[in-house]
Write a protein that holds these residues in place. Structure first.
Motif, short mmCIF file in Angstrom:
data_model
loop_
_atom_site.label_atom_id
_atom_site.label_comp_id
_atom_site.label_asym_id
_atom_site.label_seq_id
_atom_site.Cartn_x
_atom_site.Cartn_y
_atom_site.Cartn_z
N ASP A 127 -12.97 4.12 15.99
CA ASP A 127 -13.40 2.88 15.00
C ASP A 127 -12.27 2.25 14.33
O ASP A 127 -12.38 0.94 14.07
CB ASP A 127 -14.37 3.56 14.03
CG ASP A 127 -14.01 4.88 13.45
OD1 ASP A 127 -12.92 5.20 13.63
OD2 ASP A 127 -14.56 5.51 12.60
N TYR A 128 -11.25 2.83 13.92
CA TYR A 128 -10.16 2.04 13.29
C TYR A 128 -8.92 1.69 13.97
O TYR A 128 -8.24 0.76 13.45
CB TYR A 128 -10.03 2.92 11.73
CG TYR A 128 -11.19 3.05 11.06
CD1 TYR A 128 -12.03 1.90 10.55
CD2 TYR A 128 -11.63 4.10 10.58
CE1 TYR A 128 -13.30 2.08 9.77
CE2 TYR A 128 -12.66 4.53 9.98
CZ TYR A 128 -13.56 3.83 9.44
OH TYR A 128 -14.69 3.66 9.04
N TRP A 164 -4.85 8.69 7.99
CA TRP A 164 -6.36 8.46 8.19
C TRP A 164 -6.66 7.31 7.51
O TRP A 164 -6.08 6.66 6.48
CB TRP A 164 -6.77 9.61 7.09
CG TRP A 164 -6.86 11.05 7.72
CD1 TRP A 164 -7.94 11.79 8.15
CD2 TRP A 164 -5.80 12.02 7.27
NE1 TRP A 164 -7.15 13.13 8.53
CE2 TRP A 164 -6.13 13.15 8.12
CE3 TRP A 164 -4.46 11.90 6.45
CZ2 TRP A 164 -5.22 14.24 8.01
CZ3 TRP A 164 -3.84 13.00 6.76
CH2 TRP A 164 -4.10 14.37 7.11
N VAL A 165 -7.57 6.63 7.90
CA VAL A 165 -8.27 5.29 7.52
C VAL A 165 -9.42 5.36 7.20
O VAL A 165 -10.34 5.82 8.00
CB VAL A 165 -7.81 4.06 8.54
CG1 VAL A 165 -8.09 2.83 8.01
CG2 VAL A 165 -6.30 4.29 9.26
N ASN A 166 -9.81 4.66 6.26
CA ASN A 166 -11.43 4.68 5.79
C ASN A 166 -11.87 3.31 6.09
O ASN A 166 -11.28 2.53 6.39
CB ASN A 166 -11.85 5.22 4.35
CG ASN A 166 -11.49 4.20 3.43
OD1 ASN A 166 -11.09 3.09 3.55
ND2 ASN A 166 -11.48 4.54 2.05
N LYS A 226 -3.19 0.33 1.86
CA LYS A 226 -4.43 -0.50 2.14
C LYS A 226 -3.67 -1.44 3.38
O LYS A 226 -2.87 -2.02 3.47
CB LYS A 226 -4.50 -1.25 0.88
CG LYS A 226 -5.38 -2.57 1.00
CD LYS A 226 -6.77 -1.62 1.36
CE LYS A 226 -7.85 -2.86 0.98
NZ LYS A 226 -8.76 -2.94 2.32
N ARG A 227 -4.91 -1.54 4.16
CA ARG A 227 -4.70 -2.44 5.21
C ARG A 227 -5.18 -3.98 4.93
O ARG A 227 -6.38 -3.69 4.36
CB ARG A 227 -5.35 -2.03 6.68
CG ARG A 227 -4.72 -0.78 7.27
CD ARG A 227 -5.34 -0.54 8.73
NE ARG A 227 -4.50 0.30 9.46
CZ ARG A 227 -4.80 1.20 10.27
NH1 ARG A 227 -6.00 0.95 10.92
NH2 ARG A 227 -4.07 2.18 10.87
N PHE A 228 -4.72 -4.86 5.54
CA PHE A 228 -5.36 -6.18 5.10
C PHE A 228 -4.93 -7.11 6.51
O PHE A 228 -4.29 -6.65 7.30
CB PHE A 228 -4.90 -6.72 4.04
CG PHE A 228 -3.23 -6.89 4.00
CD1 PHE A 228 -2.77 -8.04 4.35
CD2 PHE A 228 -2.48 -5.74 3.67
CE1 PHE A 228 -1.26 -8.25 4.11
CE2 PHE A 228 -1.17 -5.83 3.32
CZ PHE A 228 -0.61 -6.97 3.97
#
Length: 155
Positions: free
Chosen positions: A70-71, A112-114, A153-155
């Motif tokens: 998913d990510y 890990w990424v939410n 944080k991803r952007f």
């Protein structure tokens, strides 16, 4: 390979902030769900003996394995890095003995990424110094560690 939407990531290494008064920030550009490259900046503000490095610029390349679908660009990773550092091997003495060091190394970790793009990662690695500044003669280290507990944080 599936394209990921958010390709930039910024992180703070909380471990460096806690262990020594140091600031360690990283930027990573995600190529696809399995690869990314970036740079880390480290600045030591303390005079303790927990690290010889005063300032470091560390470019790296990561290979991600066992991605969650998913990510992307998450899960286990292997990192190849180089480090350009200002080090002081004689912190216990009153002299200023800052020297330039170049190293190469590898690290292993997990990210890990939410859903909101917040990241958490753990990593550990080791690099070998390649410039001889008397490491053999005076018992200075020929290698250094690279450790982290980072949030970002991803952007």
């Amino acid at each position: 390979m599936r394209e990921i939407l958010e390709k930039n990531e910024i992180r703070l290494n909380a471990l460096d902030l806690i262990v020594h008064p140091a600031l360690s920030l990283s930027y990573e550009r995600l190529v696809n769900e399995s690869n990314g490259y970036g740079i880390s900046l480290f600045a030591n503000f303390g005079d303790d003996n927990t690290t010889y490095q005063n300032f470091s610029v560390t470019p790296y390349y990561r290979f991600y394995f066992l991605n969650r679908k998913d990510y992307g660009a998450s899960g286990l990773f292997v990192e190849a890095f180089t480090s350009f550092s200002s080090v002081d091997f004689d912190k216990n003495k009153d002299t200023n003995s800052n020297k330039f060091q170049f190293s190469m190394g590898v690290a292993l970790g997990k990210k890990w990424v939410n859903r909101n793009g917040f990241t958490f990662e753990l990593f550990a690695g080791v690099g070998r110094y390649f410039i001889d500044n008397g490491a053999d003669d005076y018992g200075h280290p020929e290698a250094h560690g690279r450790f982290g507990i980072s949030i970002g944080k991803r952007f």
